[in-house]
Design an enzyme around this catalytic site. Structure first.
Site, PDB file in Angstrom:
ATOM      1  N   MET A 257       8.190  28.146  58.702  1.00 19.84           N
ATOM      2  CA  MET A 257       7.060  27.351  59.113  1.00 19.84           C
ATOM      3  C   MET A 257       7.127  27.224  60.628  1.00 19.84           C
ATOM      4  SD  MET A 257       4.760  26.248  57.187  1.00 19.84           S
ATOM      5  CE  MET A 257       4.920  26.887  55.568  1.00 19.84           C
ATOM      6  N   PRO A 258       6.155  27.247  61.335  1.00 18.16           N
ATOM      7  CA  PRO A 258       4.739  27.261  61.028  1.00 18.16           C
ATOM      8  C   PRO A 258       4.207  28.680  60.783  1.00 18.16           C
ATOM      9  CG  PRO A 258       4.978  27.237  63.372  1.00 18.16           C
ATOM     10  CD  PRO A 258       6.371  27.187  62.790  1.00 18.16           C
ATOM     11  N   HIS A 259       3.093  28.723  60.103  1.00 13.77           N
ATOM     12  CA  HIS A 259       2.402  29.987  59.897  1.00 13.77           C
ATOM     13  C   HIS A 259       1.075  29.923  60.636  1.00 13.77           C
ATOM     14  CE1 HIS A 259       4.706  31.500  56.252  1.00 13.77           C
ATOM     15  NE2 HIS A 259       5.273  30.360  56.572  1.00 13.77           N
TER      16      HIS A 259
ATOM     17  N   ARG B 177       5.559  32.446  62.042  1.00  9.61           N
ATOM     18  CA  ARG B 177       4.989  33.647  61.425  1.00  9.61           C
ATOM     19  C   ARG B 177       3.529  33.738  61.838  1.00  9.61           C
ATOM     20  NH1 ARG B 177       9.588  31.876  59.733  1.00  9.61           N
ATOM     21  NH2 ARG B 177      10.395  32.212  57.660  1.00  9.61           N
TER      22      ARG B 177
END
Length: 134
Positions: free
Chosen positions: A1-3, A41
């Protein structure tokens, strides 16, 4: 996380270097100071089937969905999202000045109970970072 999930029209992809756009988004996320590099990501999905506004072939869109873990204050989430969106607008300024473009972004906090994850990326990123510094 984060995406960060980029959803864009095919004509946006033809006008913009999507790899450079992904890199700019990644860099903007890092520069917030909130997200650790091994956790970020960024991915993109290009839509071939869309109709935007009046349906003119030049109309393009790009939407960025930011998904983050829960626990940050509203103020921190707001400042983070604004900083990222500002950098994305700067990256796209030339195209925005010359072409019809719908740009949007949303930040969503995942449910603390129903979000599951497992990864070992941090270990590998650290090893590669150590190897580069030698």
């Amino acid at each position: 996380m984060p995406h960060a999930i980029i959803d864009c029209s095919e004509n946006f992809n033809k006008r913009i270097n999507l790899n450079a756009f992904k890199s700019a988004l990644h860099k903007a996320m890092v520069e917030t100071g909130i997200f650790a590099i091994p956790t970020i990501r960024v991915r993109a999905f290009i839509s071939q089937h869309y109709k935007i506004a009046d349906g003119h072939a030049d109309n393009a869109y790009v939407h960025i969905s930011l998904l983050i873990k829960p626990g940050r204050s509203l103020e921190l989430k707001d400042s983070c999202a604004k900083a990222i969106f500002t950098k994305i607008k700067t990256f796209l300024a030339d195209d925005f000045a010359k072409n019809p473009l719908a740009l949007s972004m949303s930040l969503e906090e995942l449910d603390p109970v129903l979000a599951y994850q497992q990864n070992n990326l941090e270990k590998y990123v650290a090893k590669r970072s150590e190897a580069k510094s030698k």
